[in-house]
Design a protein around this motif. Structure first.
Motif, PDB file in Angstrom:
ATOM      1  N   TRP A  68     -28.067 -64.562 -24.517  1.00 14.84           N
ATOM      2  CA  TRP A  68     -27.694 -65.373 -23.358  1.00 14.84           C
ATOM      3  C   TRP A  68     -27.933 -66.846 -23.695  1.00 14.84           C
ATOM      4  O   TRP A  68     -29.076 -67.302 -23.674  1.00 14.84           O
ATOM      5  N   PRO A  69     -26.846 -67.575 -24.033  1.00 12.56           N
ATOM      6  CA  PRO A  69     -27.021 -68.992 -24.387  1.00 12.56           C
ATOM      7  C   PRO A  69     -27.567 -69.807 -23.214  1.00 12.56           C
ATOM      8  O   PRO A  69     -27.323 -69.473 -22.052  1.00 12.56           O
ATOM      9  N   VAL A  70     -28.282 -70.877 -23.535  1.00 15.65           N
ATOM     10  CA  VAL A  70     -28.762 -71.829 -22.525  1.00 15.65           C
ATOM     11  C   VAL A  70     -27.891 -73.077 -22.614  1.00 15.65           C
ATOM     12  O   VAL A  70     -27.770 -73.668 -23.683  1.00 15.65           O
TER      13      VAL A  70
ATOM     14  N   ASP B 223     -27.028 -76.713 -20.443  1.00 14.97           N
ATOM     15  CA  ASP B 223     -27.264 -77.625 -19.317  1.00 14.97           C
ATOM     16  C   ASP B 223     -27.261 -79.041 -19.858  1.00 14.97           C
ATOM     17  O   ASP B 223     -26.917 -79.269 -21.021  1.00 14.97           O
TER      18      ASP B 223
ATOM     19  N   TRP C  85     -17.831 -68.083 -24.232  1.00 11.34           N
ATOM     20  CA  TRP C  85     -18.638 -66.856 -24.325  1.00 11.34           C
ATOM     21  C   TRP C  85     -18.671 -66.145 -22.977  1.00 11.34           C
ATOM     22  O   TRP C  85     -18.659 -66.786 -21.924  1.00 11.34           O
TER      23      TRP C  85
ATOM     24  N   ALA D 136     -28.681 -79.748  -7.539  1.00 12.27           N
ATOM     25  CA  ALA D 136     -29.749 -79.154  -8.346  1.00 12.27           C
ATOM     26  C   ALA D 136     -30.812 -80.193  -8.689  1.00 12.27           C
ATOM     27  O   ALA D 136     -30.575 -81.399  -8.579  1.00 12.27           O
TER      28      ALA D 136
ATOM     29  N   ASP E   8     -31.937 -81.209 -11.474  1.00 10.60           N
ATOM     30  CA  ASP E   8     -31.673 -82.116 -12.605  1.00 10.60           C
ATOM     31  C   ASP E   8     -30.608 -83.154 -12.263  1.00 10.60           C
ATOM     32  O   ASP E   8     -30.173 -83.900 -13.139  1.00 10.60           O
TER      33      ASP E   8
ATOM     34  N   ASP F  19     -35.492 -71.959 -18.146  1.00 14.43           N
ATOM     35  CA  ASP F  19     -34.328 -72.380 -18.937  1.00 14.43           C
ATOM     36  C   ASP F  19     -33.016 -71.959 -18.284  1.00 14.43           C
ATOM     37  O   ASP F  19     -32.008 -72.658 -18.391  1.00 14.43           O
TER      38      ASP F  19
ATOM     39  N   ARG G  48     -31.316 -69.937  -8.998  1.00 12.02           N
ATOM     40  CA  ARG G  48     -29.999 -70.457  -9.372  1.00 12.02           C
ATOM     41  C   ARG G  48     -28.918 -69.746  -8.575  1.00 12.02           C
ATOM     42  O   ARG G  48     -29.124 -68.652  -8.064  1.00 12.02           O
TER      43      ARG G  48
ATOM     44  N   PHE H 114     -18.915 -70.310 -15.480  1.00  9.60           N
ATOM     45  CA  PHE H 114     -20.338 -70.363 -15.161  1.00  9.60           C
ATOM     46  C   PHE H 114     -20.837 -71.762 -14.795  1.00  9.60           C
ATOM     47  O   PHE H 114     -21.941 -71.902 -14.292  1.00  9.60           O
TER      48      PHE H 114
ATOM     49  N   SER I 113     -22.022 -72.086 -11.343  1.00 10.40           N
ATOM     50  CA  SER I 113     -23.272 -71.433 -10.948  1.00 10.40           C
ATOM     51  C   SER I 113     -24.444 -72.376 -11.238  1.00 10.40           C
ATOM     52  O   SER I 113     -24.999 -72.391 -12.343  1.00 10.40           O
TER      53      SER I 113
ATOM     54  N   TRP J 249     -31.414 -74.274 -10.979  1.00  7.90           N
ATOM     55  CA  TRP J 249     -32.439 -75.085 -10.275  1.00  7.90           C
ATOM     56  C   TRP J 249     -31.920 -75.626  -8.939  1.00  7.90           C
ATOM     57  O   TRP J 249     -32.067 -76.814  -8.604  1.00  7.90           O
TER      58      TRP J 249
ATOM     59  N   TRP K  56     -19.169 -81.806 -13.514  1.00  6.69           N
ATOM     60  CA  TRP K  56     -18.137 -81.531 -14.515  1.00  6.69           C
ATOM     61  C   TRP K  56     -16.737 -81.668 -13.937  1.00  6.69           C
ATOM     62  O   TRP K  56     -15.793 -82.022 -14.653  1.00  6.69           O
TER      63      TRP K  56
HETATM   64  N1  LIG Z   1     -28.480 -77.578 -12.537  1.00 11.38           N
HETATM   65  C1  LIG Z   1     -27.601 -77.301 -13.490  1.00 11.38           C
HETATM   66  N2  LIG Z   1     -26.887 -76.177 -13.377  1.00 11.38           N
HETATM   67  C2  LIG Z   1     -25.991 -75.860 -14.325  1.00 11.38           C
HETATM   68  C3  LIG Z   1     -25.767 -76.717 -15.431  1.00 11.38           C
HETATM   69  C4  LIG Z   1     -26.547 -77.893 -15.512  1.00 11.38           C
HETATM   70  O1  LIG Z   1     -26.430 -78.720 -16.453  1.00 11.38           O
HETATM   71  N3  LIG Z   1     -27.458 -78.158 -14.525  1.00 11.38           N
HETATM   72  N4  LIG Z   1     -24.846 -76.358 -16.392  1.00 11.38           N
HETATM   73  C5  LIG Z   1     -23.818 -75.402 -15.997  1.00 11.38           C
HETATM   74  C6  LIG Z   1     -23.107 -74.885 -17.133  1.00 11.38           C
HETATM   75  S1  LIG Z   1     -21.970 -75.928 -17.843  1.00 11.38           S
HETATM   76  C7  LIG Z   1     -23.272 -73.588 -17.566  1.00 11.38           C
HETATM   77  S2  LIG Z   1     -22.268 -72.943 -18.763  1.00 11.38           S
HETATM   78  C8  LIG Z   1     -24.322 -72.719 -17.002  1.00 11.38           C
HETATM   79  C9  LIG Z   1     -25.226 -72.209 -18.103  1.00 11.38           C
HETATM   80  O2  LIG Z   1     -26.231 -71.378 -17.587  1.00 11.38           O
HETATM   81  P1  LIG Z   1     -27.265 -70.722 -18.589  1.00 11.38           P
HETATM   82  O3  LIG Z   1     -27.973 -71.840 -19.310  1.00 11.38           O
HETATM   83  O4  LIG Z   1     -28.186 -69.899 -17.777  1.00 11.38           O
HETATM   84  O5  LIG Z   1     -26.456 -69.890 -19.551  1.00 11.38           O
HETATM   85  O6  LIG Z   1     -25.106 -73.400 -16.047  1.00 11.38           O
HETATM   86  C10 LIG Z   1     -24.397 -74.236 -15.190  1.00 11.38           C
HETATM   87  N5  LIG Z   1     -25.291 -74.706 -14.187  1.00 11.38           N
END
Ligand SMILES: Nc1nc2c(c(=O)[nH]1)N[C@H]1C(S)=C(S)[C@@H](COP(=O)(O)O)O[C@H]1N2
Ligand SMILES: [Mo]
Length: 222
Positions: A52-54, A56, A105, A137, A139, A169, A175, A183, A186, A189, A204
């Motif tokens: 499961w990639p991270v 953010d 992915w 969120a 962040d 993470d 979340r 994703f 989604s 935080w 985004w």
């Molecule tokens: N608060 C917050 N939620 C976020 C993000 C983020 O940067 N900050 N990135 C998003 C993106 S681009 C993706 S692909 C997923 C990644 O979740 P994961 O790290 O649990 O795989 O979170 C989403 N939710």
């Protein structure tokens, strides 16, 4: 931690954001196909991962349950601010779903547990004018959803994954999980859900990502 750490984090983040925006401009990963989720499990252009990639912005806020709060406000009949204990006292649901990330992915069969979107809706009761929801969120990240996308039986605010508390993470303590969309919709935080009449594209979405984000229509960039 050295004095340089915050600066480094800032640079990594800028680079990451720039490269994602470039991907969006160039239409990277687009196959030009659409698919029917009833006919195939993997959306076009995706590949399955087992880990499961991270992903953010690199800011990784750490919020303990003792200070965690969730505010749901905007155009709702009953705005709420829940403590961790309040959140835990709501009905908890389990739901298994697939993750599809815009970076191509997909991860099958994620076991989530938390408070369902439909329960939350029943508590706060959006006003008839509401069309969209903005997630905020810790962040500073934001993302937007149409109300209909949130009002679905597989959407939840998750505190557990695979039976264990969601790691920091991956957005713990809480979340959002919106399985039918890419994703980035989604939010990790989560601290606030704002119900609005006019759409308000998030982090985004204003940087070249698609506003709707349906993986079956390959709505990666918009
Ligand atoms: N608060 C917050 N939620 C976020 C993000 C983020 O940067 N900050 N990135 C998003 C993106 S681009 C993706 S692909 C997923 C990644 O979740 P994961 O790290 O649990 O795989 O979170 C989403 N939710
Ligand atoms: Mo992402």
């Amino acid at each position: 931690m050295s004095e340089k750490a915050p600066g480094l984090v800032g640079r990594v983040k800028d680079k990451l954001v720039e490269s994602k925006q470039k991907w969006a401009r160039e239409g990277r990963l687009l196959t030009g196909e659409t698919a029917d989720p009833a006919a195939q499990r993997l959306p076009p252009g995706q590949r399955i991962v087992k880990d499961w990639p991270v992903l953010d912005l690199g800011l990784k806020p750490r919020i303990g349950p003792d200070t965690w709060q969730l505010t749901v406000d905007g155009m709702v009949k009953n705005p709420i601010t829940w403590s961790w204990a309040d959140f835990q006292s709501q009905p908890q649901v389990q739901s298994v779903s697939d993750i599809h990330c815009v970076t191509a992915w997909s991860r099958y069969d994620n076991e989530w547990e938390g408070v369902s979107a439909r329960h939350l809706l029943s508590v706060v009761q959006p006003l008839p004018e509401v069309r969209h929801i903005v997630f905020h969120a810790h962040d500073g990240y934001t993302t937007n959803l149409p109300l209909e996308a949130f009002d679905d039986d597989d959407v939840l605010l998750a505190t557990k994954w695979a039976g264990k508390p969601l790691s920091a993470d991956h957005g713990g303590p809480v979340r959002a999980v919106v399985p039918k969309l890419y994703f980035w919709k989604s939010a990790k935080w989560v601290k606030r859900l704002e119900f609005v009449a006019e759409d308000r594209p998030g982090f985004w979405e204003v940087r070249g990502y698609h506003n709707e984000a349906d993986p079956w229509k390959e709505e990666r960039y918009g």
